[in-house]
Design a protein around this motif. Sequence first.
Motif, PDB file in Angstrom:
ATOM      1  N   GLU A  67       0.838  -1.196   0.000  1.00 30.88           N
ATOM      2  CA  GLU A  67       0.000   0.000   0.000  1.00 30.88           C
ATOM      3  C   GLU A  67       0.874   1.248   0.000  1.00 30.88           C
ATOM      4  O   GLU A  67       1.874   1.333   0.715  1.00 30.88           O
ATOM      5  CB  GLU A  67      -0.890  -0.014   1.249  1.00 30.88           C
ATOM      6  CG  GLU A  67      -1.755   1.228   1.431  1.00 30.88           C
ATOM      7  CD  GLU A  67      -2.596   1.191   2.699  1.00 30.88           C
ATOM      8  OE1 GLU A  67      -3.530   2.003   2.805  1.00 30.88           O
ATOM      9  OE2 GLU A  67      -2.330   0.346   3.586  1.00 30.88           O
ATOM     10  N   ALA A  68       0.500   2.222  -0.839  1.00 28.39           N
ATOM     11  CA  ALA A  68       1.101   3.564  -0.794  1.00 28.39           C
ATOM     12  C   ALA A  68       2.611   3.560  -1.006  1.00 28.39           C
ATOM     13  O   ALA A  68       3.315   4.415  -0.481  1.00 28.39           O
ATOM     14  CB  ALA A  68       0.755   4.255   0.524  1.00 28.39           C
ATOM     15  N   TYR A  96       3.520   5.635   2.776  1.00 26.27           N
ATOM     16  CA  TYR A  96       2.457   5.606   3.771  1.00 26.27           C
ATOM     17  C   TYR A  96       2.997   6.407   4.964  1.00 26.27           C
ATOM     18  O   TYR A  96       3.926   5.948   5.638  1.00 26.27           O
ATOM     19  CB  TYR A  96       2.133   4.171   4.195  1.00 26.27           C
ATOM     20  CG  TYR A  96       0.978   4.096   5.168  1.00 26.27           C
ATOM     21  CD1 TYR A  96      -0.335   3.996   4.708  1.00 26.27           C
ATOM     22  CD2 TYR A  96       1.193   4.160   6.545  1.00 26.27           C
ATOM     23  CE1 TYR A  96      -1.399   3.954   5.592  1.00 26.27           C
ATOM     24  CE2 TYR A  96       0.137   4.124   7.430  1.00 26.27           C
ATOM     25  CZ  TYR A  96      -1.158   4.022   6.950  1.00 26.27           C
ATOM     26  OH  TYR A  96      -2.214   3.994   7.835  1.00 26.27           O
ATOM     27  N   TRP A 141      -6.537  11.576   2.431  1.00 25.25           N
ATOM     28  CA  TRP A 141      -6.990  10.865   1.239  1.00 25.25           C
ATOM     29  C   TRP A 141      -8.502  10.988   1.085  1.00 25.25           C
ATOM     30  O   TRP A 141      -9.250  10.979   2.062  1.00 25.25           O
ATOM     31  CB  TRP A 141      -6.670   9.366   1.324  1.00 25.25           C
ATOM     32  CG  TRP A 141      -5.227   9.029   1.514  1.00 25.25           C
ATOM     33  CD1 TRP A 141      -4.147   9.788   1.163  1.00 25.25           C
ATOM     34  CD2 TRP A 141      -4.707   7.826   2.103  1.00 25.25           C
ATOM     35  NE1 TRP A 141      -2.992   9.134   1.493  1.00 25.25           N
ATOM     36  CE2 TRP A 141      -3.294   7.928   2.069  1.00 25.25           C
ATOM     37  CE3 TRP A 141      -5.292   6.684   2.641  1.00 25.25           C
ATOM     38  CZ2 TRP A 141      -2.458   6.926   2.563  1.00 25.25           C
ATOM     39  CZ3 TRP A 141      -4.464   5.688   3.119  1.00 25.25           C
ATOM     40  CH2 TRP A 141      -3.064   5.806   3.086  1.00 25.25           C
ATOM     41  N   ALA A 193      -0.907  -1.694   5.416  1.00 23.58           N
ATOM     42  CA  ALA A 193       0.046  -1.045   6.319  1.00 23.58           C
ATOM     43  C   ALA A 193      -0.102  -1.626   7.722  1.00 23.58           C
ATOM     44  O   ALA A 193       0.395  -1.061   8.685  1.00 23.58           O
ATOM     45  CB  ALA A 193      -0.187   0.471   6.337  1.00 23.58           C
ATOM     46  N   CYS A 232      -5.611   6.814  -2.116  1.00 23.96           N
ATOM     47  CA  CYS A 232      -4.771   5.643  -1.916  1.00 23.96           C
ATOM     48  C   CYS A 232      -5.231   4.608  -2.937  1.00 23.96           C
ATOM     49  O   CYS A 232      -6.351   4.089  -2.840  1.00 23.96           O
ATOM     50  CB  CYS A 232      -4.919   5.116  -0.496  1.00 23.96           C
ATOM     51  SG  CYS A 232      -3.874   3.704  -0.124  1.00 23.96           S
ATOM     52  N   ASN A 247       3.162  -5.818   2.819  1.00 16.97           N
ATOM     53  CA  ASN A 247       3.352  -4.677   3.708  1.00 16.97           C
ATOM     54  C   ASN A 247       4.770  -4.149   3.548  1.00 16.97           C
ATOM     55  O   ASN A 247       5.661  -4.846   3.064  1.00 16.97           O
ATOM     56  CB  ASN A 247       3.092  -5.085   5.164  1.00 16.97           C
ATOM     57  CG  ASN A 247       2.849  -3.894   6.083  1.00 16.97           C
ATOM     58  OD1 ASN A 247       2.853  -2.743   5.654  1.00 16.97           O
ATOM     59  ND2 ASN A 247       2.638  -4.172   7.349  1.00 16.97           N
ATOM     60  N   GLU A 288      -6.269   8.645   8.214  1.00 13.71           N
ATOM     61  CA  GLU A 288      -6.051   8.642   6.769  1.00 13.71           C
ATOM     62  C   GLU A 288      -7.058   9.543   6.062  1.00 13.71           C
ATOM     63  O   GLU A 288      -6.781  10.062   4.978  1.00 13.71           O
ATOM     64  CB  GLU A 288      -6.185   7.220   6.218  1.00 13.71           C
ATOM     65  CG  GLU A 288      -5.110   6.252   6.662  1.00 13.71           C
ATOM     66  CD  GLU A 288      -5.368   4.822   6.220  1.00 13.71           C
ATOM     67  OE1 GLU A 288      -4.499   3.967   6.456  1.00 13.71           O
ATOM     68  OE2 GLU A 288      -6.446   4.561   5.638  1.00 13.71           O
ATOM     69  N   TYR A 319       3.802  16.049   0.173  1.00 21.81           N
ATOM     70  CA  TYR A 319       3.187  14.752  -0.123  1.00 21.81           C
ATOM     71  C   TYR A 319       2.427  14.830  -1.439  1.00 21.81           C
ATOM     72  O   TYR A 319       2.549  13.947  -2.294  1.00 21.81           O
ATOM     73  CB  TYR A 319       2.264  14.396   1.032  1.00 21.81           C
ATOM     74  CG  TYR A 319       1.807  12.959   1.126  1.00 21.81           C
ATOM     75  CD1 TYR A 319       2.689  11.896   0.993  1.00 21.81           C
ATOM     76  CD2 TYR A 319       0.468  12.668   1.406  1.00 21.81           C
ATOM     77  CE1 TYR A 319       2.265  10.583   1.119  1.00 21.81           C
ATOM     78  CE2 TYR A 319       0.036  11.354   1.536  1.00 21.81           C
ATOM     79  CZ  TYR A 319       0.945  10.318   1.382  1.00 21.81           C
ATOM     80  OH  TYR A 319       0.514   9.015   1.515  1.00 21.81           O
ATOM     81  N   ARG A 341       3.099   6.968   8.021  1.00 25.67           N
ATOM     82  CA  ARG A 341       2.832   6.492   9.375  1.00 25.67           C
ATOM     83  C   ARG A 341       3.443   7.437  10.413  1.00 25.67           C
ATOM     84  O   ARG A 341       4.594   7.861  10.299  1.00 25.67           O
ATOM     85  CB  ARG A 341       3.409   5.093   9.543  1.00 25.67           C
ATOM     86  CG  ARG A 341       3.188   4.459  10.902  1.00 25.67           C
ATOM     87  CD  ARG A 341       3.874   3.098  10.990  1.00 25.67           C
ATOM     88  NE  ARG A 341       3.381   2.199   9.962  1.00 25.67           N
ATOM     89  CZ  ARG A 341       2.249   1.497  10.061  1.00 25.67           C
ATOM     90  NH1 ARG A 341       1.500   1.595  11.143  1.00 25.67           N
ATOM     91  NH2 ARG A 341       1.867   0.703   9.083  1.00 25.67           N
ATOM     92  N   CYS A 398      -5.787  -2.744   2.578  1.00 26.98           N
ATOM     93  CA  CYS A 398      -5.736  -2.670   4.039  1.00 26.98           C
ATOM     94  C   CYS A 398      -7.119  -2.907   4.651  1.00 26.98           C
ATOM     95  O   CYS A 398      -7.732  -3.933   4.416  1.00 26.98           O
ATOM     96  CB  CYS A 398      -5.113  -1.343   4.467  1.00 26.98           C
ATOM     97  SG  CYS A 398      -4.331  -1.377   6.103  1.00 26.98           S
ATOM     98  N   ILE A 432       0.035   6.652  -4.025  1.00 22.80           N
ATOM     99  CA  ILE A 432      -0.847   7.762  -3.682  1.00 22.80           C
ATOM    100  C   ILE A 432      -1.110   8.521  -4.965  1.00 22.80           C
ATOM    101  O   ILE A 432      -0.199   9.083  -5.570  1.00 22.80           O
ATOM    102  CB  ILE A 432      -0.227   8.658  -2.607  1.00 22.80           C
ATOM    103  CG1 ILE A 432       0.028   7.846  -1.339  1.00 22.80           C
ATOM    104  CG2 ILE A 432      -1.143   9.839  -2.306  1.00 22.80           C
ATOM    105  CD1 ILE A 432      -1.165   7.069  -0.803  1.00 22.80           C
TER     106      ILE A 432
END
Length: 318
Positions: A48-49, A54, A150, A198, A122, A223, A146, A78, A56, A173, A109
Amino acid sequence: MSNRQQSVRVAVVQAASVIMEREASTEKAVSLTLEAGAKGANIVVFPEAFIPAYPRGLAFGTAVGSRSPAGRKDWLRYWENAVPVPSETTERLAAAASKAGVYLVIGVIERDAEASGGTLYCSVLFFAPDGTLLGKHRKLKPTGAERLIWGEGDGSTLPVFDTPYGKIGALICWENYMPLARTALYAKGVQLYIAPTADARDSWQATIRHIAVEGRCFVISCNQYVNKAMYPTDLACYDELAAAPEEMCPGGSAVVGPLGDYIQGPVYGKEELLLAELDLRDVAYSRFDFDVVGHYARPDVFQLVVNEKKQETVTWRT
């Protein structure tokens, strides 16, 4: 689909983005795709992403009722590193898929290139071995914070693609906790169910094993492995990471068979390229006693309606 194959080699790329850097993350994705192709992979899956990250641990300077200038600055960074579809970035990914001779499934993204351009999604992109961009899936429901960064996808991007290795589709996810979204993929005949994520928790492992048993399909969960040292220290809101652990995401990528057994993984604590040989006959083998949208369904009692129409904010009439 003609030329149906009985087996497939899947490569699951557990790796970190070059965080907030579209070009460097794309270069890493290209390199790893070519490596997977050289190892005989037919399908290559990224997390993902993956491009550009991502994020985090970042709150982008938000609190209920307010946003900070520093947070806006990081979000702009971003946004600037997000991926328009199509774009030069998707062309590079397409070229990598073609050179490696693989189906490439990668989380990005996506910067909205269709409307205002001010929304990020996403998304998962699907490329064919000839370099064709087959399509995309936009995450239907971003989870928790998120939703600050997004937008929500709609039913127009819920594809399942027929390939020589069976039908492939993806949910991202925690979309995988949406029973009706899963049912939509099952109804389209998904056999290789791709779950970029994630989430590195034990409960996620229970989820992907349940989906495999429920859908009688292969589940390919991918992941990232990320530690704090990978974050750029010039983020305007870098101090938001002060309390974060050094290992931000330990991984947990895995491949699960249609009866819920691990074929590869889960792998934790490192970047790794997982390779799994899948016997596609195992899908039919597993559905002898359970086919969730076939002989085990009760359409006289339960029915699902899926709206696949693209949702428009403005409708023009002449």
